[in-house]
Design an enzyme around this catalytic site. Structure first.
Site, PDB file in Angstrom:
ATOM      1  N   GLY C  12      21.859  27.924   8.729  1.00  0.00           N
ATOM      2  CA  GLY C  12      22.648  26.890   9.419  1.00  0.00           C
ATOM      3  C   GLY C  12      22.884  25.696   8.501  1.00  0.00           C
ATOM      4  O   GLY C  12      22.344  25.622   7.398  1.00  0.00           O
ATOM      5  N   LYS C  13      23.693  24.742   8.953  1.00  0.00           N
ATOM      6  CA  LYS C  13      24.025  23.585   8.114  1.00  0.00           C
ATOM      7  C   LYS C  13      22.776  22.760   7.790  1.00  0.00           C
ATOM      8  O   LYS C  13      22.520  22.428   6.642  1.00  0.00           O
ATOM      9  CB  LYS C  13      25.069  22.719   8.810  1.00  0.00           C
ATOM     10  N   LYS C  37      18.502  38.211  11.996  1.00  0.00           N
ATOM     11  CA  LYS C  37      19.240  39.433  11.635  1.00  0.00           C
ATOM     12  C   LYS C  37      19.119  39.714  10.137  1.00  0.00           C
ATOM     13  O   LYS C  37      18.754  38.835   9.360  1.00  0.00           O
ATOM     14  CB  LYS C  37      20.705  39.304  12.066  1.00  0.00           C
ATOM     15  N   PRO C 126      13.851  15.100  18.071  1.00  0.00           N
ATOM     16  CA  PRO C 126      15.288  15.252  18.364  1.00  0.00           C
ATOM     17  C   PRO C 126      16.148  14.650  17.255  1.00  0.00           C
ATOM     18  O   PRO C 126      17.280  15.024  17.061  1.00  0.00           O
ATOM     19  CB  PRO C 126      15.475  14.473  19.664  1.00  0.00           C
ATOM     20  N   PHE C 128      15.913  13.459  13.143  1.00  0.00           N
ATOM     21  CA  PHE C 128      15.110  13.384  11.926  1.00  0.00           C
ATOM     22  C   PHE C 128      15.528  12.248  10.986  1.00  0.00           C
ATOM     23  O   PHE C 128      14.958  12.074   9.913  1.00  0.00           O
ATOM     24  CB  PHE C 128      15.208  14.704  11.143  1.00  0.00           C
ATOM     25  N   HIS C 155      31.824   6.723  15.673  1.00  0.00           N
ATOM     26  CA  HIS C 155      31.815   8.106  15.191  1.00  0.00           C
ATOM     27  C   HIS C 155      33.234   8.583  14.907  1.00  0.00           C
ATOM     28  O   HIS C 155      34.197   7.966  15.356  1.00  0.00           O
ATOM     29  CB  HIS C 155      31.166   9.033  16.228  1.00  0.00           C
ATOM     30  N   HIS C 156      33.322   9.700  14.210  1.00  0.00           N
ATOM     31  CA  HIS C 156      34.599  10.368  13.946  1.00  0.00           C
ATOM     32  C   HIS C 156      35.280  10.718  15.267  1.00  0.00           C
ATOM     33  O   HIS C 156      34.614  10.848  16.296  1.00  0.00           O
ATOM     34  CB  HIS C 156      34.343  11.630  13.140  1.00  0.00           C
ATOM     35  N   LYS C 159      34.421  13.614  18.100  1.00  0.00           N
ATOM     36  CA  LYS C 159      33.269  13.582  19.000  1.00  0.00           C
ATOM     37  C   LYS C 159      33.755  13.486  20.434  1.00  0.00           C
ATOM     38  O   LYS C 159      34.617  12.680  20.750  1.00  0.00           O
ATOM     39  CB  LYS C 159      32.393  12.373  18.657  1.00  0.00           C
ATOM     40  N   THR C 166      22.379   8.785  20.616  1.00  0.00           N
ATOM     41  CA  THR C 166      21.536   7.762  19.986  1.00  0.00           C
ATOM     42  C   THR C 166      21.711   6.404  20.667  1.00  0.00           C
ATOM     43  O   THR C 166      20.735   5.678  20.885  1.00  0.00           O
ATOM     44  CB  THR C 166      21.876   7.646  18.484  1.00  0.00           C
TER      45      THR C 166
END
Lengths: 265, 265, 265, 265
Positions: C12-13, C37, C126, C128, C155-156, C159, C166
């Site tokens: 994942g990212k 997998k 939740p 980091f 935010h961008h 969203k 937050t």
């Protein structure tokens, strides 16, 4: 009808962004890319682009022109090759949009002469970030009314030179609009050397370097009871793409060489 | 030679600042003040100004003109009296600089006609803060290139109306430069009502009210990978004085009515 | 001696960032990754990592444990699998560091009980981003002294929800420290609906959405004559990595479950 | 019951603010002021305060104490008189709240001893702005997690020294929390001297001086992919009053000398 675009330097970081930008823009058509070495017959054959990018790759600008007839050549290659590309493009009736610096005055003069004779637009822009160019332009205009100015530029801590090129250019533009005058109190004293920043014709420039930062600049203009702040944050390379598109569209309407995005904004 | 200035409304908050500003400026001479009630023969006789301010006070503009021959009348009084003052000033060949709003369109047209016929400058400015006017002007210009815009204005918590007049004017100017287009994702959802602010032609305006704040506004213009921010902080009434001086100097060179500081900047 | 780390969700990212972070940190050793997998025998066999990343891939946590003996399992997978992973890890004497939300209270209680009995550290976070957690913590502390507070989160424009998670968490923490009290003048009036933002226990939250923005929040605390601003800018996913490393180091010294990075900072 | 307060230095700028603050606060009662010269029998007799301020003025602290029995003496006088005032206050069983610096270490030790023996609170605070103290405290705490830090302080252009005292104190506090480490790239180069600011144990401090500014500071803490900014704006002297009130309330509950507002926040 869509403007037919060719890109030189498509594999570089800026080049890849430009390829995606042109592909997504319905007013533009990416008809070819120019490279200096064999990378396959089309962009799709490199591992850098998706399968659907069936754009032919050429090693020679004349052949590219003969087969794909571009209106505009966006050149994002290195200073070494960009002069030859631009000259050849003008000879072939292609309008250049060039994103590198590093032309000599002599070269610029020659290209300007060629563009003028051929009545072809040619845009050379050291900085394609529309927002950064607007910031410089506004700072320059405001300096007439609020001549007390300090610049704070902030970059990641891997940047080697301070102040940044953009800060120097901003200060240069401002200093054309205001008389040299020192800032701070004439008797001010640095108890720690360097606190008051770098002095550019009396203006002060402060360079912040921290991990995490990308490329940010604010110009602060103070007056009695007030502060005007013009700030530009560049978060990633995408910030240059608005200037590339604007240049492609504008170069079609011009008949001369234009140096600096500020002259088309 | 210094410009001869008269001030109407010298005892108000703005008026007092203007008196000090003109007294300190060597290119200006304060020759008289106009009041509507008896306050003594000179400014020095009020308790508001120092002993050295021997500036005569008049209750009648014609008499003031006959005895002190001002070039400019700076009018900082209330909307009720300002129209009559301005008309009389133009008839007496005095150039008005007016800092209140509240003229009707009809009145403005009549004053414009009078100024034009008399070939006299007349400047009417709802906002004298040069920095705020520059902010609005730059936001308007930048909107062509970066049309996604939000405005955050911040004032002390005694302010009753939201958004502020400056925010509304800024949004109005911007909306002339860009097509109406909604911002945020079309499917965006407020989980708390009001989070996305007020909607002005698709632009968003956010009003912050906190003790301690004075008068601040930022215009945020976003584009791919970048953000341009134009911010004005007004820390006290002194911020208006640069605009008053600029208007006094400029009104001497004009031969018509000008509405809004933005047209002389 | 280096802490032996296994990662679940390495493709994942967030997972990819975590792999690079652990590989580069000389106090940590990446001994295995867990996947659901078949993706090849080692990270190097996927196209996502360089040839040198010869880290074995396992489909089963017990086998992974038997063969590579990790001290810590960093789990960046989805809510569906994370509960089972964490339970199994604790049974196998591996200390979990978990970066997803979505545990039920019941599950949290059970995991807390298991960690306590086994005297094993277990950190569930939740968020980091150390800087974001510090911002929330400082806002909470300052609210005791400067209880007039507004939050601006930016935010961008892709969203969907406003306010951000937050911002909601910050407001929640602050509201524990101050009595509910409305902000702005009691008679204030919105001439455009929404201007004063969302109301959270009397606090105001404003959500800005613009292209170019990443994830930014500022908490403004006003008092007589002053403003305290605590701002966090997250420019990219790298901002989470400092919290991941801190959690790995801290979980080794704990003997219980800890929920939220704020409790180890 | 209201705390009985006396103020020394009531005619100074800070003193006047303090008088108004105590008069307006219903938990406090202004019972007397101490002056060094004849200014009339009450505050109302000076031209500085309204008619209703019938607070008696004393030239002698012992007489003041005998007749008005204050709980607290707020001392906003100059360094010359403050030491004697504080000593006498402690002898008279009055708790001092002192807002000037300039005690020698010897004097501080003596006063601390006296306070301890008398079991009386005594608060000495070089900076009463709660927000500024919180900024310093938070910067200190955050430095453990984000050790790359630069400070930008901004003041009006009549300030003579750079960096400001607050910036120096902030840097000093931070440097106790982090190892000395240089910032910026080791090979970075100033093309204009001073651009990178002043060096304080490897941290950088930048001092901006512009007309219009009041007193502002931001501490920038960078980490991978993120930036934490802690900013304090002081717009006027009112910013100190929250700290004065907090100190008056707190000094009643203490039995020792406390130096610095940070120890009661």
């Amino acid at each position: 009808m869509a403007i037919r675009v060719a890109i030189a330097g498509a594999r570089g970081k800026m080049g890849q962004e430009a390829v995606h930008t042109v592909m997504k823009n319905e007013n533009l058509e990416l008809v070819a890319v120019l490279d200096y070495k064999e990378i396959g017959a089309s962009l799709a054959e490199t591992s850098l682009f998706p399968e659907s990018y069936q754009v032919p790759v050429y090693l020679d600008l004349k052949k590219l022109h003969a087969e794909t007839k571009p209106d505009v050549l966006v050149d994002l290659t290195s200073p070494e090759s960009v002069y030859e590309h631009t000259k050849t493009a003008l000879q072939l009736n292609i309008r250049p949009v060039v994103g590198t610096t590093g032309f000599s005055d002599e070269e610029l003069n020659e290209l300007a002469q060629m563009a003028k004779e051929a009545k072809l637009g040619c845009i050379i822009a050291p900085n394609f970030a529309v927002g950064a160019v607007l910031m410089m332009k506004f700072a320059e205009q405001a300096a007439k009314y609020l001549p007390d100015i300090e610049i704070i530029e902030m970059h990641h801590d891997q940047k080697l030179d301070a102040p940044s090129g953009t800060a120097m250019k901003t200060a240069h533009l401002i200093s054309n609009q205001r008389p040299v005058h020192g800032q701070g109190h004439p008797k001010e004293k640095e108890t720690l050397r360097g606190a008051r920043g770098a002095d550019y014709d009396g203006m002060r420039i402060h360079s912040v370097r921290l991990p995490g930062l990308v490329a940010h600049q604010q110009v602060l203009l103070g007056g009695e009871g007030q502060l005007l702040t013009i700030r530009h944050d560049s978060f990633n390379r995408g910030s240059f793409m608005s200037g590339v598109v604007l240049s492609i569209e504008t170069v079609m309407e011009k008949e001369e060489l234009i140096y600096g995005l500020e002259h088309i904004i």
